[in-house]
Every structure is written in structure tokens, then in C-alpha cells.
Design a protein around this motif. Structure first.
Motif, PDB file in Angstrom:
ATOM      1  N   ALA A   1     -40.783  36.600 -10.223  1.00  0.00           N
ATOM      2  CA  ALA A   1     -39.976  36.149 -11.351  1.00  0.00           C
ATOM      3  C   ALA A   1     -40.787  35.460 -12.438  1.00  0.00           C
ATOM      4  CB  ALA A   1     -38.866  35.213 -10.858  1.00  0.00           C
TER       5      ALA A   1
ATOM      6  N   TRP B   1     -36.624  39.409 -19.830  1.00  0.00           N
ATOM      7  CA  TRP B   1     -35.486  39.685 -18.945  1.00  0.00           C
ATOM      8  C   TRP B   1     -35.903  40.302 -17.618  1.00  0.00           C
ATOM      9  CZ3 TRP B   1     -35.084  44.899 -18.054  1.00  0.00           C
ATOM     10  CH2 TRP B   1     -35.464  45.789 -19.069  1.00  0.00           C
TER      11      TRP B   1
ATOM     12  N   THR C   1     -37.451  38.838 -15.472  1.00  0.00           N
ATOM     13  CA  THR C   1     -37.302  37.758 -14.485  1.00  0.00           C
ATOM     14  C   THR C   1     -36.158  38.035 -13.520  1.00  0.00           C
ATOM     15  OG1 THR C   1     -38.245  36.066 -15.923  1.00  0.00           O
ATOM     16  CG2 THR C   1     -36.748  35.315 -14.202  1.00  0.00           C
ATOM     17  N   ASP C   2     -35.046  38.494 -14.058  1.00  0.00           N
ATOM     18  CA  ASP C   2     -33.851  38.698 -13.229  1.00  0.00           C
ATOM     19  C   ASP C   2     -33.917  39.969 -12.397  1.00  0.00           C
ATOM     20  OD1 ASP C   2     -32.730  36.374 -14.314  1.00  0.00           O
ATOM     21  OD2 ASP C   2     -31.855  37.484 -15.994  1.00  0.00           O
ATOM     22  N   PHE C   3     -34.890  40.853 -12.696  1.00  0.00           N
ATOM     23  CA  PHE C   3     -34.978  42.138 -12.005  1.00  0.00           C
ATOM     24  C   PHE C   3     -36.188  42.225 -11.084  1.00  0.00           C
ATOM     25  CE2 PHE C   3     -32.301  42.867 -15.645  1.00  0.00           C
ATOM     26  CZ  PHE C   3     -31.384  43.824 -15.245  1.00  0.00           C
TER      27      PHE C   3
ATOM     28  N   VAL D   1     -36.789  38.454  -6.520  1.00  0.00           N
ATOM     29  CA  VAL D   1     -35.444  37.960  -6.807  1.00  0.00           C
ATOM     30  C   VAL D   1     -34.403  38.854  -6.150  1.00  0.00           C
ATOM     31  CG1 VAL D   1     -33.763  37.540  -8.645  1.00  0.00           C
ATOM     32  CG2 VAL D   1     -36.150  36.860  -8.966  1.00  0.00           C
ATOM     33  N   GLU D   2     -34.556  40.145  -6.309  1.00  0.00           N
ATOM     34  CA  GLU D   2     -33.565  41.073  -5.757  1.00  0.00           C
ATOM     35  C   GLU D   2     -33.639  41.146  -4.236  1.00  0.00           C
ATOM     36  OE1 GLU D   2     -32.669  44.691  -7.582  1.00  0.00           O
ATOM     37  OE2 GLU D   2     -33.144  44.042  -9.610  1.00  0.00           O
TER      38      GLU D   2
ATOM     39  N   ASP E   1     -31.335  38.664  -2.763  1.00  0.00           N
ATOM     40  CA  ASP E   1     -29.921  38.796  -3.116  1.00  0.00           C
ATOM     41  C   ASP E   1     -29.331  39.992  -2.373  1.00  0.00           C
ATOM     42  OD1 ASP E   1     -27.433  39.109  -4.221  1.00  0.00           O
ATOM     43  OD2 ASP E   1     -28.135  39.450  -6.277  1.00  0.00           O
TER      44      ASP E   1
ATOM     45  N   SER F   1     -27.975  42.864  -4.558  1.00  0.00           N
ATOM     46  CA  SER F   1     -28.816  43.386  -5.640  1.00  0.00           C
ATOM     47  C   SER F   1     -28.877  44.908  -5.624  1.00  0.00           C
ATOM     48  CB  SER F   1     -30.227  42.824  -5.520  1.00  0.00           C
ATOM     49  OG  SER F   1     -30.865  43.346  -4.361  1.00  0.00           O
TER      50      SER F   1
END
Length: 558
Positions: A441, A460, A462-464, A468-469, A472, A475
Motif C-alpha cells: 500500500a 489510488w 493504495t487501495d488495490f 491490502v486485498e 480483505d 476483495s
């Protein structure tokens, strides 16, 4: 059926592994950078083999990793039997193949036979050897027209824009269908044919399982003079088998020779043609058992997120595959087109090409013209539908993260010759789908490498990021993992049966063994009749027992 479905259950290692494989395309320069120079490399891929295994794919397709000046992203090859020093060594390649094979992942490599780099030893020899030499006969050289031959042989244009002929020091001209740094080979020359056979054996002997053949429909040409003008050339039909430049019947003689080479190995090496041709009948020639064996079906790349279009394309291509004895291929994204999460968030194509002109605007923006959430929701639904189909599915790196096209690239940062010269792609070229992947991230390159990336990564990302995924459970990455592992357990015969839904915007089909896929292309929930089955995968949670709008569910019998 229990959650044991999620335990990886790979099919037996047979010669037919490719027929229903999930193949993951890696663009090596943008996957992972182990050296820290901002360019992805073979050791970088090696460092991520456990990620690939956990994803659940059957094979990796490596876009070109050969020595190249990167005039066209590696598709300008200077040496077909080596690794670009910036990307590693042959020993690194061997280690990667071994590591992937240890994890039951096949290896497919890109072969670029229509043209070489202008830095290839053959072309450099041709420049020195002069007119009428054997070295020049490996390429397509012609005298010019006009006073002192100062005008090109024809007024043809290249795919990347500009003239298709380039003059050399002694006044002759050479033909290049793509960039000026990519001179076309003369496939009427026996030396050219023999050298590519050596290349196929070189990589097959190193353990490569298959080959993706770049612009397979363009190798052989008839340049008998007088050559047609551009207008005359463009007026010719391309589906006749005798067009001067495209999809000629005699190209199948090349592939028959290659098939004989592939069949020398046990199991036989596989091949898939990138063949943009005029009809299913023409495509079938490339997919024949006597030739390459499989050909890309790009029809969904030019389709809207629309139930009727999907059903027609699926039905037609399954029928084509049955006629040839091949299996079809399903593709939504690759290194040449706008990522499908972005396409599906933009206004419908309505039959327009994927990349064409100013109305496509920024191929990833501007923000007021794209609904990113809708695009990702539709992309997940379409991808899960494809993974439920019989045949091979080709995935492009980053789609398992739900990545959009990157539009935040300045003119000075762009690399694609299609951007600089115009041509058959939109005004921004293909850089937006080739931006290096985000693994973490934060950091200067989101974990891609130690110090930056060769194309700019947007904030953006960062969120992908993979990290991170990975954490989650809901995700896109974990959706793909679950689907690919389920697919291994559920995949059976190459058949499907369409089932009625009572709605034009909903598709439902059943696969042998009690596996059903339902995709709601509309926005209103679709009441689900489960019968003896249960939902094992849903791109969006059910809404009071109904399939949510723009989503896909998989159902298996108890």
C-alpha cells in the motif's frame, strides 16, 4: 458439496491441459522488479511464484522477455534465444520454469515471428550487405519510386501511424508493418523458416509448455509488383486467403511445419494464435489440429456488458470450437486494450472498436465520464461468467486486483509508439494497462521494486495493492482465488446448456456435474430458483435470495 471444493484439485497432467486452462498473462517489465532498476524482471516473477500458485491458475503466459530496445514494449526482438540482460539470464529463466512446474503451473512464452528489432544481428547484417544480398532477402527490401528512388515503394501506412517504409543509407526501403524499429521478415525465405524452428526447439527443450504466436495472421505476404496503392489495398477483402498482407492461406504451411515440431515432444507443445481475421471460418484454420491448435477469440473485447451480446458470442464460439476440434478462448483484457473494469464503467461501445478516436477520451478518465464502481462490479460479474465457461480463459495481470486503466501518465512519461505516432489505437496508446502492479500500500513503487517504476503508478493504487486485498476476504483478489480453485474442482466436459430465465438481461447456463452459472446484466435483482443447489460464489451478496444487479453467482447441487 462442502468447502473442500476450495482445496486445489489440479487436473491430471495430460496433453490436453490447455483445453480448459486458466492462463495468466504476465507483462514481465511490469509485474515485479527484483533488481530495483524500475523494470520488472525474471527474478521478480520468481519471487512471486507462490502468489501465482495461490491464485489457482493453470499456466503463465510470459510476454516477451528477450533482448529488446523497447521500441514496442519488447515486441521488437533483437535475439529470440536469450533473455534481456535487464530482465535476467537464461539461468534465471530456467529457475522460473522449474519453480512454476513444481507448483503444477505450465509456461507459455510469446513468439514474435512477423518482424525483428532493427538491432537484430540479421538486420544489421542486411544494412551492411547491400542491395540484392542474401542478408537483405531475409527482410522485405524494395527500391523506391520517383526521382532517384526518393519516394517509398507505396503509400502504405503502418499500424502505429506514419509510412510503412523506411529508407536506408544506400537508398533502398524496408517494409515495417509496425514501428520503424520493427522490420518485417520475409517468410518466403527458407532461412527465416528454419531459424524459427530452431527457436521453437530451443525454448521447448528448456521446458516451455506452449507458445503464444504474435500477429499469427501476418507472416506470409505477396509483394509481387506492381504493388497496390493504399486505397487499392484497403479495398481488398481480407477473408479470401490471398490478400497481399493479411491472413493468407500459405501461412498455414508455416504452422503445419511448427506443429510437426510441437508433436516431437511428450506431451506435445501447445500454441495459440493471435489472429485478427475476417470470419470464424478463417480463424478455424489457425485452431486446427494440423496447425497451431488454438486461436484467440477476441469477440468479447469489442462487446458491451450486455446479455444478448455475451450469449451470441459464447454460443458462436463454442460452435466454432466444436467444428475445429479445438477449444475456445475467453479474453476480457490484455496488454493491448483498455482494462475491462474501465471499459465497463464508460458509455457503451455500441459496436465501436475498443480503442478508437477521441470519443474514447482518456481510456481511464476523465473522472466525470467513468463510473469506477460500476465498472468494477461489471468486470467481476463478467470475469466470473467467463471462468464458468468451457474452454480456456486468459487473465491479464492486475485484473485479479480489479485494476482500472491508468490515465495519470504525462506525455513525457509515455512509452508506447502508438502514442507518439497515432495509428489504430486511441490517442493515448497502451501504456495505461501496462503500469507496474501494486504489491503493497505504500513505498516509492507500491512494492513493485526498490526505487520507483518505469511507468507512473497513481495514488489510488493504495487501495488495490495485493497486501491490502489479501487481508480483505471480500476483495477482488480473493474473489478470483475462490473462483479459480472452485473451477478446478467443478470443471468437467466442454459443454454447457442454456436455461431459461424469463428475462432478456439475465443469462443462466448449466455445466455437467451440477454446476450452474447465473449472470444478471441488468440492475434489478433476479429471484433465484436454487432447487437442490446452493450458492458457492457470488460477486455481490444475494439480495433476499435474488441475484443482485450486475453480478454473477455460481450454484452447485448438494
Amino acid at each position: 458439496m462442502t468447502d473442500a471444493l476450495l482445496v486445489e484439485a489440479r487436473r491430471a497432467d495430460t496433453a490436453a491441459w490447455w483445453r480448459q486452462a486458466a492462463v495468466y498473462q504476465i507483462y514481465p517489465r511490469s509485474f515485479a522488479d527484483a533488481s530495483g532498476d524500475g523494470i520488472g524482471d525474471i527474478p521478480g516473477i520468481l519471487s512471486r511464484v507462490d502468489y501465482l500458485a495461490e491464485l489457482g491458475i493453470d499456466a503463465v503466459w510470459l510476454s516477451p522477455f528477450y533482448p529488446s530496445a523497447l521500441a514496442d514494449g519488447g515486441y521488437d526482438v533483437a535475439d529470440y534465444r536469450d533473455v534481456d540482460p535487464r530482465l535476467g539470464t537464461l539461468a534465471d529463466f530456467d529457475a522460473l520454469v522449474a519453480a512454476l512446474h513444481e507448483r503444477d503451473i505450465k509456461v507459455v512464452v510469446d513468439i514474435v515471428p512477423n518482424h525483428t528489432s532493427d538491432l537484430h544481428a540479421w538486420f544489421q547484417e542486411a544494412l551492411v550487405a547491400g542491395r540484392g544480398s542474401a542478408a537483405r532477402d531475409r527482410y522485405i527490401f524494395r527500391d523506391g519510386t520517383g526521382v532517384d528512388g526518393a519516394e517509398p515503394p507505396t503509400d502504405w501506412v503502418s499500424t502505429f501511424g506514419g509510412g510503412a517504409w523506411e529508407r536506408v543509407a544506400d537508398g533502398q526501403w524496408y517494409f515495417h508493418h509496425f514501428a520503424v524499429e520493427q522490420p518485417d521478415l520475409n517468410w518466403a525465405n527458407p532461412e527465416v523458416r528454419a531459424d524459427f524452428v530452431r527457436t521453437l526447439r530451443f525454448w521447448s527443450d528448456r521446458g516451455v509448455d506452449g507458445f503464444r504466436i504474435d500477429v499469427a495472421h501476418m507472416l506470409t505476404k505477396d509483394l509481387t509488383e506492381p504493388l497496390p496503392s493504399r486505397a487499392e489495398l484497403e479495398a481488398l477483402e481480407r477473408g479470401t486467403g490471398d490478400h497481399p498482407l493479411f491472413d493468407r492461406d500459405d501461412v498455414q504451411d508455416v504452422y503445419a511445419e511448427w506443429r510437426a515440431v510441437f508433436d516431437e515432444y511428450d506431451p506435445p507443445r501447445t500454441a495459440v494464435a493471435e489472429a485478427w481475421v475476417a470470419s470464424p471460418e478463417r480463424r478455424a484454420k489457425y485452431a486446427s489440429a494440423e496447425g497451431l491448435g488454438q486461436a484467440f477469440n477476441f469477440d468479447l473485447l469489442e462487446a458491451d456488458f450486455d446479455a444478448a451480446q455475451f450469449r451470441d458470442i459464447i454460443t458462436d464460439n463454442l460452435q466454432q470450437a466444436k467444428q475445429t476440434g479445438s477449444s475456445t478462448t475467453w479474453v476480457l483484457s490484455n496488454h493491448d486494450v483498455t482494462r475491462h473494469a474501465t471499459r465497463y464503467g464508460l458509455p457503451a461501445l455500441n459496436g465501436r472498436p475498443v480503442k478508437q478516436g477521441t470519443e474514447w477520451v482518456a481510456a481511464g478518465g476523465p473522472a466525470e465520464q467513468i463510473d469506477r464502481e460500476q465498472g468494477l462490479r461489471r468486470a467481476q460479474a463478467a470475469s466470473m461468467l467467463l471462468l464458468g465457461l468451457p474452454g480456456s480463459t486468459y487473465l491479464y495481470q492486475g485484473e485479479e486486483l480489479g485494476l482500472h486503466e491508468v490515465a495519470e501518465i504525462t506525455d513525457a512519461q509515455r512509452q508506447d509508439p502508438a502514442f507518439f505516432r497515432g495509428g489504430e489505437y486511441d490517442g493515448l496508446g497502451r501504456d495505461g494497462c501496462r503500469v507496474p502492479l501494486p504489491w503493497s500500500a505504500d513505498g516509492s513503487s507500491f512494492g513493485f521494486g526498490a526505487d520507483g517504476a518505469h511507468l507512473p503508478q497513481p495514488a489510488w493504487f493504495t487501495d488495490f495493492a495485493v497486501a491490502v486485498e489479501d487481508a480483505d476476504p471480500d476483495s477482488t483478489l480473493n474473489l478470483y482465488r475462490r473462483a479459480l480453485h472452485l473451477r478446478h474442482a467443478l470443471q468437467t466436459d466442454e459443454e454447457l446448456a442454456w436455461e431459461p430465465t424469463g428475462r432478456d438481461d439475465v443469462l443462466r447456463f448449466a455445466r455437467p456435474g451440477g454446476w450452474t452459472v447465473v449472470t444478471n446484466f441488468g440492475t434489478e435483482p433476479y429471484p433465484l430458483q436454487l432447487g437442490e443447489g446452493r450458492v458457492v460464489l457470488a460477486t455481490t451478496p444475494l439480495q433476499d435470495g435474488a441475484v443482485a444487479g450486475e453480478s454473477t453467482v455460481w450454484i452447485v447441487e448438494h
